[in-house]
Each structure stands twice: as structure tokens, then as C-alpha cells.
Design a protein around this motif. Structure first.
Motif, PDB file in Angstrom:
ATOM      1  N   ASP A 440       0.882  -1.236  -0.074  1.00 44.45           N
ATOM      2  CA  ASP A 440       0.209   0.042  -0.080  1.00 44.45           C
ATOM      3  C   ASP A 440       0.864   1.172   0.013  1.00 44.45           C
ATOM      4  N   GLN A 442       3.795   1.636  -1.442  1.00 43.81           N
ATOM      5  CA  GLN A 442       4.342   1.768  -2.780  1.00 43.81           C
ATOM      6  C   GLN A 442       3.430   2.415  -3.627  1.00 43.81           C
ATOM      7  N   PHE A 443       1.991   2.115  -3.705  1.00 45.57           N
ATOM      8  CA  PHE A 443       0.991   2.805  -4.337  1.00 45.57           C
ATOM      9  C   PHE A 443       0.692   3.955  -3.886  1.00 45.57           C
ATOM     10  N   LYS A 444       0.864   4.392  -2.581  1.00 46.17           N
ATOM     11  CA  LYS A 444       0.566   5.655  -2.319  1.00 46.17           C
ATOM     12  C   LYS A 444       1.872   6.581  -2.822  1.00 46.17           C
ATOM     13  N   GLU A 447       1.035   7.192  -6.680  1.00 46.86           N
ATOM     14  CA  GLU A 447      -0.005   8.084  -7.089  1.00 46.86           C
ATOM     15  C   GLU A 447       0.230   9.485  -6.260  1.00 46.86           C
ATOM     16  N   ALA A 454       2.522   1.284 -13.235  1.00 46.61           N
ATOM     17  CA  ALA A 454       2.975   0.583 -12.279  1.00 46.61           C
ATOM     18  C   ALA A 454       3.452  -0.941 -12.933  1.00 46.61           C
ATOM     19  N   ILE A 456       4.306  -4.519 -11.556  1.00 47.33           N
ATOM     20  CA  ILE A 456       4.216  -5.196 -10.696  1.00 47.33           C
ATOM     21  C   ILE A 456       4.937  -6.533 -10.658  1.00 47.33           C
ATOM     22  N   ASN A 472      -2.495   3.488 -14.625  1.00 47.21           N
ATOM     23  CA  ASN A 472      -3.093   4.041 -13.517  1.00 47.21           C
ATOM     24  C   ASN A 472      -4.453   5.095 -13.957  1.00 47.21           C
TER      25      ASN A 472
END
Length: 528
Positions: A440, A442-444, A447, A454, A456, A472
Motif C-alpha cells: 500500500d 508503494q501505491f501511495k 499516486e 506501475a 508489479i 493508472n
């Protein structure tokens, strides 16, 4: 600004008045403005030079009229009295005088200048700020270089996405001088009266007239005659009206200026920018070195909230009640919340044919140029972005791909390997600097920076020689919403192709948005 209780230094930790630090999204917006301006300058064939941030004091003295009081003087250093540069024009003229072998040049320069002015920080009125100058020096046929400066101005603001939301106010020093002469202004008062007229964008005529009469000793009847002219504005219609004025036609200075304007309007029509120009008799430009055509670029944010200039506003939106002015400890105010202060002109310039010869009597090189105020352009751009709910997110960096891992392993070796391959392929790539980053988190990070893709990595997919790429911002229901598996062996080709497609689509969307705005502008009712 209060000192920290534990601070033993004895001084406040702050930047000087009228200056600021730049970071984050503000830097991204400002650098975009720089890049756009520089690209247009290059498109028009300009080369760049660099000059010192300070000059000998005598070089700057006597060039700026009443504004000379705003020059920053430096302490005596080994017998040389120096001052911080006030603009980039006078240093350019000094450079031309020192390089007598250069007879013709198109030059641009993007650099900081300094003025001891009263700041209004959020409106881009600062003591340290950037100017982006374009100048044409040399003997050319009349008005062709001047028209080129107008074309460059329109090109820059269109590329910045302003879509016609600006106006170039234009006048001619010879016309003004002719008006002053026929109205009876003494020769020794022409420059100081010109400086008073230049305040008409900020003050009503009654206040300017009072300054002329009470402070500068002009006869009341002479001031009233000037008032009949300086309130006029228009286009070709105003030019024709002035050409029919018998008093001006009999004055050599005014006659020459009107002939220049007629030729300039002809070229501006060919360049398809005449509709962006307003012939404004109140424009005087207070600097002493101007000799011919002068101009300023304004937009709806240029005018103060409480002045006749507010007619420039394109909407009738009510302004919020002004906040109490913030005052520095020495009583020098930041007037950002003062409704009587606007952003002012966002670009300005003109013709200065005699400035080079002031430094060297051996040669006289005609010059014309324009200077763009980046901080003022930034101020208005930021306001418009904040008001536009459909504006694209401002990316804090240019990263195209964020490489992340799923599961508890972290996959640091695989992430670093993939990141290295993509960077060597010219793809801007980042990954977390932790061995086992949280998914989470990494995603924040991705973004927050507006990264479009991304990549993955998962243990099961890697065993199959694959990984997942996720674009995204895709809507719900899109077949690629959760990502697409790609071959690690074809990593550079697969990722590079998607990134390039994203850039192409973004460019098309931006162009379509511009065309839509232009269409709306054409359909909108015209205002006088």
C-alpha cells in the motif's frame, strides 16, 4: 516569525523580504513556463548569452527614470561601486557596446533580476524574480522586428494554453512625446509627465492629474489637454482618428510615430495577431531608455480588484473580503491581500534605439525586445489551475514507471534489475528504497507523484518469466483495469511502447482541449 525557544543563534530563520523558496508542484509549473518560453525563443532563431548578476553602478545609473530608486546598491568592493541588475536590457546593451563586431543578433536570456519594490508575493510581485528576455539588435526595415516581438508574445501565451485570455497594450513614445508637445508640456518635464501617465493602469485619471499639477508643477490647462488623449484606446479606428488630428499631424514626432503604427498594424494583420492588440494611449512605460513602440501584456488578473482596470476581468465574480494585511517586523508590508494591488503586466518591452550608444559613442545599434515576468505568469497560471476542476494533475516528477513488488519477499534484486533495464532504455523509472516495502505504501508513493504506470513483480509471475503492467487512472470495467501480464524478456519493448502511447494520447487530449476552448471563445459574445 517567532524564534524557536531552543534557538541560540540570535537570528530569525527566514528568507529576505520579497523572496521565496520554490519546491514541489510550484517548481513543476514554473519549469514548464521556462521550457515553453525558451522553446519559442529558439523557434524564432535566437541565441542565448549570460551576463553578471551585478553591474558597475554607473552602468545602471540614469537608465530607469523614477524607478532608479529601486536599484539594489552593493557595498564598495576594492574601489568598484556595483549594483544588482534591475533588468536584462541594460546589461545586454552594455554587452553590445563591448562587442562592437556584433552588428546584428537575436538574443534571449532567462535570469534573475532585483528590485527594492514593495512585494505582493502571491501576485508575483517580488524583489527577486526571473525575466525571460527576447531582443533583436541591428538595422532592419522599419517595424519588422517589432512585429516579430508581437508574434513571439502571442505564440508563447498560446503554447502556455491561455487561449486568447490576454491582451497586448501598445503605444508609441514618439506619439506620446508629440501629444505632450502639442499640449504644452515643457521639454524638461516630458519624461516625468510620461511616468505619471504610466500610472493610469493603477490609478484613475483624477489622481494622475493631481500628481501632474500638484507634485510636478504642470499647468492645469495643460494637464486637461493631455487628459483628452490619454483616455483613448482602440485599434485601427483609433489610429485613423489620430491621423486626422490636425495638431498631431503638424508635429514631427507624432507624425513619425503614427506612420510606424500604421506599418506595424499592417504586419500584425499578416501575422494574424492584430486581434490581440489594443492601441492604448495611457501606456507610457516609465523607463527612460524607450524610444519607439512600447507594449505591455495584461490579462484579467493583471488589474487590481478596485480600479477601472478591473473592466479587464472576464467574469463578474465577487471577490472575497480582503484579509488584514500581513506586515513584516520592520513595517514593510507584503501587499498580497491588498485589493488595490494587481498582478500587473505579465510581459512588457519596446524599442530602445539609443541605449547602446549611451555606452559607446562609436556606434548606435537599434534594438527592440520584450521581457516576460515568469513569477507573474506563474501566479495567474496557478490560480487558473486551482479554479479548473478538469485540469490534469500536476506531476511532481517525470517518472513514467514505478516498479513495485507484491508479497512479503520484497524482491529487491529483481526490482533493481528491472529498474536498471528500463532506465538504460531511456524510460524514467523508480522503485522503493526498502528491501521489503509495504504494497500500500508503494501505491501511495506512485499516486502522490502522478506516475502513469506501475510494473508489479510477484514471485509466481516471475517464475513464469512474466510481470504485470498496470496503467493508472483507468475507469471501472476497463479490461486492463487490474493490469496486463507481459514477458520479462520483452520488457523494454512492452513497457516502452505503452509509455510512448500514453504520451501520444496525452498530447492529443491537450490539443483537443485547446481546440474546444478556442471554439467556445469564437462562439462567445464579443465585449468592448
Amino acid at each position: 516569525m517567532a524564534k524557536d525557544k531552543g534557538d541560540k543563534s540570535g537570528y530569525q530563520l527566514k528568507v529576505p523580504k520579497g523572496t521565496k523558496d520554490w519546491d514541489g508542484k510550484d517548481m513543476i509549473i514554473r519549469n514548464k513556463i521556462f521550457d515553453t518560453i525558451k522553446e519559442v525563443f529558439k523557434t524564432y532563431g535566437a541565441v542565448t548569452i549570460d551576463t553578471p548578476v551585478f553591474e558597475l553602478r554607473e552602468i545602471l545609473a540614469g537608465k530607469y527614470g523614477e524607478d532608479s530608486k529601486l536599484i539594489y546598491d552593493l557595498a564598495d568592493q576594492g574601489g568598484e561601486l556595483c549594483s544588482l541588475r534591475y533588468d536584462l536590457t541594460v546589461p545586454f546593451a552594455r554587452w553590445l557596446a563591448m562587442n562592437s563586431n556584433i552588428k546584428e543578433i537575436k538574443r534571449y536570456q532567462l535570469d534573475k533580476v532585483y528590485r527594492r519594490d514593495q512585494p505582493a508575493m502571491t501576485k508575483g510581485r517580488m524583489r527577486e524574480f526571473y525575466q525571460c528576455d527576447f531582443d533583436i539588435a541591428g538595422s532592419y526595415d522599419p517595424m519588422l522586428p517589432d512585429a516579430e516581438c508581437m508574434s513571439i508574445t502571442c505564440e508563447i501565451f498560446e503554447r502556455l494554453g491561455w487561449q486568447g485570455r490576454y491582451m497586448i497594450k501598445i503605444n508609441h513614445r514618439k506619439i506620446l512625446d508629440g501629444i505632450f508637445q502639442v499640449c504644452g508640456v515643457p521639454e524638461d518635464k516630458i519624461r516625468t509627465i510620461s511616468s505619471a501617465v504610466d500610472k493610469l493602469d493603477k490609478s484613475p485619471w483624477e489622481e494622475v492629474r493631481r500628481e501632474m499639477v500638484e507634485e510636478k508643477g504642470l499647468a492645469e490647462d495643460v494637464a486637461d489637454k493631455i487628459g483628452e488623449y490619454v483616455v483613448l484606446k482602440g485599434g485601427v479606428d483609433l489610429l485613423e482618428r489620430l491621423q486626422k488630428d490636425e495638431r498631431l499631424s503638424a508635429n514631427e514626432s507624432a507624425k513619425a510615430g503614427l506612420a510606424d503604427m500604421e506599418l506595424l498594424f499592417r504586419y500584425l494583420k499578416i501575422d494574424d495577431v492584430l486581434d490581440k492588440v489594443s492601441f492604448d494611449m495611457s501606456l507610457a512605460r516609465g523607463l527612460d531608455y524607450y524610444t519607439g513602440v512600447i507594449y505591455e501584456v495584461v490579462t484579467e488578473g493583471s488589474a487590481p480588484q478596485t480600479s477601472e482596470g478591473q473592466d479587464l476581468q472576464s467574469t463578474g465574480k465577487k471577490e472575497s473580503k480582503p484579509k488584514k494585511r500581513a506586515t513584516n517586523m520592520d513595517g514593510d508590508e507584503d501587499r498580497s491581500n491588498d485589493p488595490s494591488v494587481g498582478v500587473g503586466s505579465i510581459a512588457a518591452g519596446g524599442r530602445y534605439d539609443n541605449l547602446v550608444s549611451m555606452f559607446s559613442g562609436k556606434q548606435q545599434i537599434p534594438c527592440v525586445g520584450i521581457s516576460f515576468g515568469v513569477e507573474r505568469i506563474f501566479s495567474i497560471t496557478k490560480q487558473r489551475l486551482a479554479a479548473d476542476t478538469n485540469a490534469a494533475q500536476v506531476r511532481t516528477n517525470e517518472t513514467d514507471v514505478y516498479v513495485m513488488s507484491v508479497g512479503g519477499a520484497g524482491l529487491i534484486e529483481q526490482r533493481k534489475s528491472v529498474t536498471r533495464r528500463l532506465r538504460r532504455a531511456g524510460i524514467k523509472t523508480e522503485t522503493a528504497m526498502k528491501e521489503k516495502p509495504r504494497f500500500d505504501k508503494q501505491f501511495k508513493d506512485m499516486e502522490r507523484n502522478g506516475t502513469p504506470f506501475a510494473l508489479i513483480l510477484g514471485e509466481d509471475e516471475l517464475k513464469q518469466g512474466k510481470c504485470k503492467i498496470k496503467k493508472n487512472g483507468l475507469p471501472e470495467g476497463d479490461p486492463e483495469k487490474e493490469g496486463v501480464l507481459i514477458e520479462i524478456e520483452k520488457l523494454e519493448e512492452e513497457v516502452g511502447g505503452r509509455v510512448q502511447k500514453w504520451y501520444d494520447e496525452s498530447a492529443l487530449a491537450e490539443k483537443a482541449g485547446s481546440m474546444s476552448l478556442e471554439e467556445e471563445a469564437r462562439k462567445a459574445p464579443k465585449t468592448s
